[in-house]
Scaffold this motif. Structure first.
Motif, mmCIF file in Angstrom:
data_model
loop_
_atom_site.group_PDB
_atom_site.id
_atom_site.type_symbol
_atom_site.label_atom_id
_atom_site.label_comp_id
_atom_site.label_asym_id
_atom_site.label_seq_id
_atom_site.Cartn_x
_atom_site.Cartn_y
_atom_site.Cartn_z
ATOM 1 N N ARG A 117 88.718 -23.613 12.995
ATOM 2 C CA ARG A 117 87.520 -23.273 13.763
ATOM 3 C C ARG A 117 87.037 -24.527 14.464
ATOM 4 O O ARG A 117 86.842 -25.559 13.811
ATOM 5 C CB ARG A 117 86.379 -22.825 12.844
ATOM 6 C CG ARG A 117 86.470 -21.458 12.325
ATOM 7 C CD ARG A 117 85.138 -21.134 11.623
ATOM 8 N NE ARG A 117 85.390 -20.259 10.517
ATOM 9 C CZ ARG A 117 84.797 -20.327 9.341
ATOM 10 N NH1 ARG A 117 83.893 -21.243 9.082
ATOM 11 N NH2 ARG A 117 85.088 -19.471 8.402
ATOM 12 N N CYS A 118 86.829 -24.440 15.762
ATOM 13 C CA CYS A 118 86.257 -25.586 16.466
ATOM 14 C C CYS A 118 84.785 -25.723 16.051
ATOM 15 O O CYS A 118 84.181 -24.768 15.549
ATOM 16 C CB CYS A 118 86.411 -25.432 17.976
ATOM 17 S SG CYS A 118 85.319 -24.212 18.723
ATOM 18 N N PRO A 119 84.193 -26.895 16.231
ATOM 19 C CA PRO A 119 82.796 -27.089 15.832
ATOM 20 C C PRO A 119 81.827 -26.071 16.450
ATOM 21 O O PRO A 119 80.901 -25.612 15.775
ATOM 22 C CB PRO A 119 82.490 -28.514 16.288
ATOM 23 C CG PRO A 119 83.826 -29.209 16.206
ATOM 24 C CD PRO A 119 84.813 -28.149 16.649
ATOM 25 N N ALA A 120 82.039 -25.699 17.713
ATOM 26 C CA ALA A 120 81.142 -24.734 18.361
ATOM 27 C C ALA A 120 81.229 -23.365 17.683
ATOM 28 O O ALA A 120 80.209 -22.702 17.460
ATOM 29 C CB ALA A 120 81.467 -24.615 19.851
ATOM 30 N N THR A 121 82.438 -22.932 17.350
ATOM 31 C CA THR A 121 82.599 -21.650 16.652
ATOM 32 C C THR A 121 81.952 -21.718 15.279
ATOM 33 O O THR A 121 81.256 -20.787 14.862
ATOM 34 C CB THR A 121 84.087 -21.276 16.528
ATOM 35 O OG1 THR A 121 84.617 -21.029 17.829
ATOM 36 C CG2 THR A 121 84.295 -20.044 15.665
ATOM 37 N N ASN A 122 82.162 -22.822 14.567
ATOM 38 C CA ASN A 122 81.575 -22.950 13.240
ATOM 39 C C ASN A 122 80.044 -22.905 13.324
ATOM 40 O O ASN A 122 79.394 -22.242 12.520
ATOM 41 C CB ASN A 122 82.038 -24.240 12.561
ATOM 42 C CG ASN A 122 81.863 -24.180 11.069
ATOM 43 O OD1 ASN A 122 82.581 -23.461 10.386
ATOM 44 N ND2 ASN A 122 80.891 -24.929 10.560
ATOM 45 N N ALA A 123 79.475 -23.579 14.318
ATOM 46 C CA ALA A 123 78.012 -23.578 14.491
ATOM 47 C C ALA A 123 77.508 -22.168 14.797
ATOM 48 O O ALA A 123 76.477 -21.738 14.267
ATOM 49 C CB ALA A 123 77.621 -24.551 15.586
ATOM 50 N N MET A 124 78.228 -21.441 15.638
ATOM 51 C CA MET A 124 77.852 -20.075 15.979
ATOM 52 C C MET A 124 77.878 -19.189 14.735
ATOM 53 O O MET A 124 76.944 -18.435 14.468
ATOM 54 C CB MET A 124 78.794 -19.526 17.059
ATOM 55 C CG MET A 124 78.499 -18.103 17.518
ATOM 56 S SD MET A 124 79.354 -16.780 16.606
ATOM 57 C CE MET A 124 81.054 -17.165 16.872
ATOM 58 N N LEU A 125 78.943 -19.286 13.932
ATOM 59 C CA LEU A 125 79.050 -18.494 12.710
ATOM 60 C C LEU A 125 77.974 -18.904 11.698
ATOM 61 O O LEU A 125 77.393 -18.060 11.024
ATOM 62 C CB LEU A 125 80.440 -18.640 12.093
ATOM 63 C CG LEU A 125 81.591 -18.038 12.896
ATOM 64 C CD1 LEU A 125 82.931 -18.435 12.296
ATOM 65 C CD2 LEU A 125 81.458 -16.530 13.007
ATOM 66 N N SER A 127 75.038 -19.991 12.364
ATOM 67 C CA SER A 127 73.716 -19.515 12.790
ATOM 68 C C SER A 127 73.453 -18.073 12.357
ATOM 69 O O SER A 127 72.310 -17.652 12.278
ATOM 70 C CB SER A 127 73.564 -19.644 14.311
ATOM 71 O OG SER A 127 74.377 -18.698 14.976
ATOM 72 N N SER A 128 74.526 -17.334 12.058
ATOM 73 C CA SER A 128 74.354 -15.935 11.651
ATOM 74 C C SER A 128 74.674 -15.680 10.180
ATOM 75 O O SER A 128 74.542 -14.557 9.713
ATOM 76 C CB SER A 128 75.197 -15.019 12.538
ATOM 77 O OG SER A 128 76.562 -15.325 12.400
ATOM 78 N N SER A 129 75.114 -16.722 9.443
ATOM 79 C CA SER A 129 75.429 -16.543 8.023
ATOM 80 C C SER A 129 75.200 -17.841 7.268
ATOM 81 O O SER A 129 75.730 -18.887 7.651
ATOM 82 C CB SER A 129 76.883 -16.110 7.847
ATOM 83 O OG SER A 129 77.229 -16.088 6.475
ATOM 84 N N ARG A 130 74.468 -17.757 6.192
ATOM 85 C CA ARG A 130 74.232 -18.949 5.369
ATOM 86 C C ARG A 130 75.463 -19.306 4.538
ATOM 87 O O ARG A 130 75.519 -20.367 3.921
ATOM 88 C CB ARG A 130 73.013 -18.748 4.476
ATOM 89 C CG ARG A 130 73.125 -17.602 3.516
ATOM 90 C CD ARG A 130 71.844 -17.420 2.691
ATOM 91 N NE ARG A 130 71.967 -16.277 1.814
ATOM 92 C CZ ARG A 130 72.530 -16.305 0.618
ATOM 93 N NH1 ARG A 130 73.025 -17.424 0.148
ATOM 94 N NH2 ARG A 130 72.593 -15.212 -0.118
ATOM 95 N N LYS A 131 76.483 -18.468 4.530
ATOM 96 C CA LYS A 131 77.691 -18.729 3.750
ATOM 97 C C LYS A 131 78.697 -19.621 4.490
ATOM 98 O O LYS A 131 79.722 -19.986 3.933
ATOM 99 C CB LYS A 131 78.362 -17.418 3.348
ATOM 100 C CG LYS A 131 77.535 -16.620 2.346
ATOM 101 C CD LYS A 131 78.250 -15.389 1.893
ATOM 102 C CE LYS A 131 77.422 -14.638 0.856
ATOM 103 N NZ LYS A 131 78.092 -13.449 0.368
#
Length: 189
Positions: A117-125, A127-131
């Protein structure tokens, strides 16, 4: 000895015993690799990506050597499908994935939910899940989220945990297991 002259010990049982002694003798990362010994000295991964529709059935290790071209194909397969960015996947993670598959004794390919996962994808995910971890090993190419249709999350989790070779997360509600080559730890319900 049995009536037909055999010892009654299957090759699989013998290999299992060898793998168990390898675990006892070397309680380090080599545990995952120990579960792969006895398979003709090859290591293989089989995966399917529902995100891209791609399939992978790749021997990536032969006779003590990683196969560079195979690793390139695996890296592309396990790319961030949202951005098409690739990263070299850590071979230790591939070894854990392959060892777990062998322990489960299945031919079915894993379904890959997430590899790199690139950093942008990880940040997006995140933002919608605390896991989703802020410094996820997915961003280092050291983790994968996988499932199998023929095995439960608990079965996959137990097999991956038996490798004693990295992090294993059990996500029963989402029907997947996280495997990584970070410190040995486990979590999930």
């Amino acid at each position: 000895m049995t009536k037909d002259g055999s010892t009654g010990i299957s090759r699989r049982a013998l290999l299992g015993a060898f793998a168990a002694t390898t675990l006892t003798a070397a309680p380090t990362f080599s545990n995952a690799a120990g579960f792969l010994r006895g398979a003709g000295d090859i290591r293989r991964v089989r995966m399917y990506s529902g995100r891209t529709g791609e399939k992978l059935d790749m021997i990536y290790w032969i006779e003590g050597e990683y196969v560079k071209d195979a690793l390139k194909e695996i890296n592309f397969f396990m790319r961030d499908w949202r951005t098409n960015e690739t990263k070299s996947m850590d071979t230790r993670t591939l070894d854990i994935i392959a060892a777990t598959h062998n322990l489960l004794d299945v031919n079915e390919p894993y379904t890959l939910l997430s590899g790199y996962r690139c950093p942008a994808t990880n940040a997006m995910l995140r933002s919608s899940s605390r896991k989703v971890a802020k410094n996820s090993l997915h961003m280092q190419g050291q983790a994968a989220d996988l499932r199998l249709g023929s095995r439960s999350v608990s079965q996959i989790y137990r097999a991956a945990s038996a490798c004693h070779a990295g992090g294993v997360g059990k996500y029963s509600r989402s029907n997947f297991v996280h495997m990584d080559c970070g410190p040995i730890r486990s979590w999930g319900a």
